[in-house]
Design an enzyme around this catalytic site. Sequence first.
Site, PDB file in Angstrom:
ATOM      1  N   SER A 173      49.250   3.036   1.144  1.00 61.89           N
ATOM      2  CA  SER A 173      50.577   2.908   0.537  1.00 61.89           C
ATOM      3  C   SER A 173      51.045   1.465   0.458  1.00 61.89           C
ATOM      4  CB  SER A 173      51.593   3.731   1.332  1.00 61.89           C
ATOM      5  OG  SER A 173      51.637   3.317   2.690  1.00 61.89           O
ATOM      6  N   ASP A 181      60.636   0.592   4.889  1.00 56.22           N
ATOM      7  CA  ASP A 181      60.959   1.145   6.205  1.00 56.22           C
ATOM      8  C   ASP A 181      60.228   0.293   7.229  1.00 56.22           C
ATOM      9  OD1 ASP A 181      58.242   2.124   6.458  1.00 56.22           O
ATOM     10  OD2 ASP A 181      58.816   3.836   5.233  1.00 56.22           O
ATOM     11  N   HIS A 204      56.454  -0.416   6.348  1.00 55.87           N
ATOM     12  CA  HIS A 204      56.063  -0.914   5.026  1.00 55.87           C
ATOM     13  C   HIS A 204      56.817  -2.201   4.715  1.00 55.87           C
ATOM     14  CE1 HIS A 204      54.995   3.374   4.730  1.00 55.87           C
ATOM     15  NE2 HIS A 204      54.051   2.961   3.883  1.00 55.87           N
TER      16      HIS A 204
END
EC number: 3.1.1.53
Length: 430
Positions: free
Chosen positions: A49, A336, A339
């Site tokens: 991600s 968050d 990340h």
Amino acid sequence: MLRMRVRPPSAIPVFLIFVLLPFVLTSKPITPHYGPGHITSDWCGFGDSRSDCGNQHTPKSLDIPQELCPKFSSRTGSSMFISMHWNNDSDFNAFGYSNCGVEKVFYEGVNFSPYRNYTCYQEGSFGWVSNKVGFYSKLYSMASTSRCIKLINLDPPTNFTNYRNGTCTGNGGTAKMPDNPQLVIFNSVVKVSTQFVLPSSSDGFSCTKHLVPFCYIDGGCFEMSGVCYPFGYYYQSPSFYHAFYTNGTAGLHRYICDYLEMKPGVYNATTFGKFLIYPTKSYCMDTMNYTVPVQAVQSIWSENRQSDDAIGQACKSPYCIFYNKTKPYLAPNGADENHGDEEVRQMMQGLLVNSSCVSPQGSTPLALYSSEMIYTPNYGSCPQYYKLFETSSDENVDVTSSAYFVATWVLLVLVIILIFILISFCLSSY
């Protein structure tokens, strides 16, 4: 009476000495940019991600510059390890990783860590860290001599009868058994052999070698219905053999994997008795005629989640260059807390431009050497770095760029020559 005529020393050599000497004494090294780099545009990346522009929180979820997303094969929630062992379902997010580049950057792996708390039998989550280390060690080693990597599905066998698929006992029986390799348990003890094929190509990709898992459950025989059955099977071809067998007293059972480099061809998977495995997926790779070390960046969670050091343990010289974070994972400006790490974002800036050197100390655009000279054999031991001294570790304590190193020594030699010329000139005047 003879008179000796003494000519005054030329002002030019003296002037040159005083002009050049400060440059000799004050030239300074160029500090490399710490993090991965690439020498040419023929490079690719593998990620999750943190390099997936398809993530709904992009760009805040990214640890790489957004413009580099097309260079990465990435999927949110996935990893190359997860995708090797499991199919895509509610428990695991598997992805068909596929990418090509002479130079490769890996920044993934965190999605399978002790935080997941996965165990199939009694190996525990740290037993799976050992499997993870073995997988990435073999992946990085094989990738250093490959340009393309592609996860492919293998054709399943069709000659099985009277069997059931194996299941895990860990996590209260809720843990999902790996789909690759597939474990089958026969209703009776019979010697069964099935064939599987590792193709020489897949969807236009050349497969001169395959990364294939061979997993087993150790700890002696398996007790079933009052009988303790030996556990064992093997992969075999005319030029290949790999096996596991145990018939000892039943004990602590652990799910363990070996990761094999296998050539294209037809193989037999054969049981010694009641249990059999066969591969359902492999990482197909081609072969380059030279070695280019891959680069791996530490992939960890924030401090609120438990991580492992599997990537660091797997990435070793001479086939891999590892870039370790110096701080915890911190993302004050990210999507968050897991990340958008500031340190990794800075490390990844080196991927925006071609460099002339890639080394454990980082990369730099300054060099006096061409890429052809670096690929064989100096990638990872940069020509433009002069090693001042070695230590007991794998890395040098200090490096100096060749532009300054060469200039410094050229000027020093010129000064010495000028001094000798001046002395000779003075002596010849007497």
